[in-house]
Design a protein around this motif. Structure first.
Motif, short mmCIF file in Angstrom:
data_model
loop_
_atom_site.label_atom_id
_atom_site.label_comp_id
_atom_site.label_asym_id
_atom_site.label_seq_id
_atom_site.Cartn_x
_atom_site.Cartn_y
_atom_site.Cartn_z
N SER A 1 0.84 -1.20 0.00
CA SER A 1 0.00 0.00 0.00
C SER A 1 0.87 1.25 0.00
CB SER A 1 -0.95 0.00 1.20
OG SER A 1 -0.22 -0.01 2.40
N ILE A 2 0.30 2.34 -0.47
CA ILE A 2 1.03 3.60 -0.55
C ILE A 2 1.15 4.21 0.84
CG2 ILE A 2 1.02 5.95 -1.50
CD1 ILE A 2 1.55 3.76 -3.58
N LYS A 3 2.37 4.48 1.23
CA LYS A 3 2.66 5.08 2.54
C LYS A 3 2.81 6.60 2.40
CE LYS A 3 4.45 4.18 6.80
NZ LYS A 3 3.85 3.38 7.81
N ASP A 4 3.39 7.03 1.27
CA ASP A 4 3.64 8.45 1.08
C ASP A 4 3.91 8.71 -0.39
OD1 ASP A 4 3.99 11.11 1.87
OD2 ASP A 4 5.36 10.57 3.50
N LEU A 5 3.86 9.97 -0.77
CA LEU A 5 4.23 10.41 -2.12
C LEU A 5 5.36 11.41 -1.99
CD1 LEU A 5 0.70 10.95 -3.70
CD2 LEU A 5 2.21 8.99 -4.00
N MET A 6 6.35 11.29 -2.85
CA MET A 6 7.50 12.18 -2.83
C MET A 6 7.41 13.10 -4.05
SD MET A 6 8.64 10.99 -0.08
CE MET A 6 10.11 11.95 0.13
N LEU A 7 7.43 14.41 -3.79
CA LEU A 7 7.26 15.42 -4.83
C LEU A 7 8.57 16.14 -5.14
CD1 LEU A 7 4.05 17.14 -3.41
CD2 LEU A 7 4.15 15.33 -5.11
N ASP A 8 8.74 16.47 -6.40
CA ASP A 8 9.83 17.37 -6.80
C ASP A 8 9.29 18.78 -6.54
OD1 ASP A 8 11.34 19.26 -8.26
OD2 ASP A 8 11.94 17.74 -9.72
N CYS B 1 7.43 12.23 -7.91
CA CYS B 1 8.60 11.46 -8.35
C CYS B 1 8.49 9.99 -7.96
CB CYS B 1 9.87 12.03 -7.72
SG CYS B 1 10.26 13.69 -8.24
N TYR B 2 8.10 9.76 -6.71
CA TYR B 2 8.05 8.40 -6.17
C TYR B 2 6.81 8.20 -5.33
CZ TYR B 2 13.00 8.68 -7.29
OH TYR B 2 14.18 8.88 -7.95
N ALA B 3 6.32 6.99 -5.37
CA ALA B 3 5.32 6.56 -4.40
C ALA B 3 6.06 5.64 -3.44
CB ALA B 3 4.19 5.80 -5.09
N VAL B 4 5.97 5.91 -2.16
CA VAL B 4 6.60 5.05 -1.17
C VAL B 4 5.62 3.93 -0.86
CG1 VAL B 4 7.60 4.89 1.14
CG2 VAL B 4 7.98 6.94 -0.26
N LEU B 5 6.02 2.73 -1.21
CA LEU B 5 5.19 1.54 -1.08
C LEU B 5 5.59 0.77 0.17
CD1 LEU B 5 3.12 -0.41 -2.46
CD2 LEU B 5 5.07 -1.44 -3.61
N SER B 6 4.61 0.43 0.98
CA SER B 6 4.83 -0.37 2.18
C SER B 6 4.49 -1.81 1.86
CB SER B 6 3.92 0.14 3.30
OG SER B 6 3.95 -0.74 4.40
N PHE B 7 5.41 -2.71 2.23
CA PHE B 7 5.24 -4.12 1.91
C PHE B 7 5.63 -4.97 3.11
CE2 PHE B 7 7.31 -8.05 0.42
CZ PHE B 7 6.26 -8.63 -0.26
N GLY B 8 4.82 -5.94 3.44
CA GLY B 8 5.14 -6.86 4.52
C GLY B 8 4.87 -6.27 5.88
N GLY B 9 5.19 -7.02 6.88
CA GLY B 9 5.00 -6.56 8.25
C GLY B 9 3.54 -6.63 8.68
N MET C 1 16.75 10.74 -1.32
CA MET C 1 16.18 10.57 -2.64
C MET C 1 16.65 11.62 -3.63
SD MET C 1 12.37 9.26 -1.74
CE MET C 1 12.14 7.90 -0.61
N ALA C 2 17.41 12.60 -3.17
CA ALA C 2 18.00 13.59 -4.07
C ALA C 2 19.38 13.15 -4.55
CB ALA C 2 18.10 14.94 -3.37
N ASP C 3 19.89 12.05 -4.02
CA ASP C 3 21.20 11.53 -4.39
C ASP C 3 21.11 10.88 -5.78
OD1 ASP C 3 23.95 10.58 -3.99
OD2 ASP C 3 23.01 8.60 -3.79
N ALA C 4 21.94 11.34 -6.72
CA ALA C 4 21.89 10.86 -8.11
C ALA C 4 22.20 9.36 -8.21
CB ALA C 4 22.85 11.66 -8.97
N THR C 5 23.12 8.86 -7.41
CA THR C 5 23.45 7.43 -7.44
C THR C 5 22.26 6.60 -7.00
OG1 THR C 5 25.77 7.93 -6.99
CG2 THR C 5 25.05 5.67 -6.59
#
Length: 127
Positions: A40-47, A54-62, A110-114
């Motif tokens: 399930s979606i835990k959070d959304l990350m915006l530019d 940019c990203y949807a933070v997905l929660s899995f397991g637990g 999440m701002a790290d290019a690598t």
């Protein structure tokens, strides 16, 4: 018919925009095309410069957030299923288990290019 909307199509449509609130997506379930729940979606990350997701933070397991693993999934790796009111990601549970993830107390930069290249490379999306 199952109505699927790719995120890039949403931004391309200007005559009749499709807009969803972040809170309406928060806690939404994510399924794969086979109908298997991935998490399930835990959070959304915006530019903050472009205003794009940019990203949807997905929660899995637990259970009750204990032992859960989080994944920053590129927004472009998700499809909005308007008929079933959920998000769809074309992957299986086993591949998700091996994805680059993190725990709730140790979020990556999440701002790290690598990091960004690694995540987009894993999901086969462009950044």
């Amino acid at each position: 018919m199952n109505d699927m909307i790719k995120p890039e199509v949403i931004s391309a449509v200007r005559r009749s925009p499709i807009v969803l609130s972040a809170s309406s997506l928060s806690s939404d379930d994510v399924y794969n095309p086979k109908g298997e729940k991935l998490g399930s979606i835990k959070d959304l990350m915006l530019d903050i410069q472009s205003g794009k997701v940019c990203y949807a933070v997905l929660s899995f397991g637990g259970f009750l957030s204990l032992g859960e693993k989080l994944f920053a999934v590129p927004w472009s790796a998700l499809t909005v299923d308007t008929e079933n009111k959920r998000l769809v990601m074309d992957t299986d549970e086993e591949r998700l288990k091996n994805a680059p993830g993190f725990d709730t107390d140790n979020w990556p930069n999440m701002a790290d290019a690598t990091w960004e290249k690694t995540v987009h490379g894993y999901y086969g999306t462009t950044y």
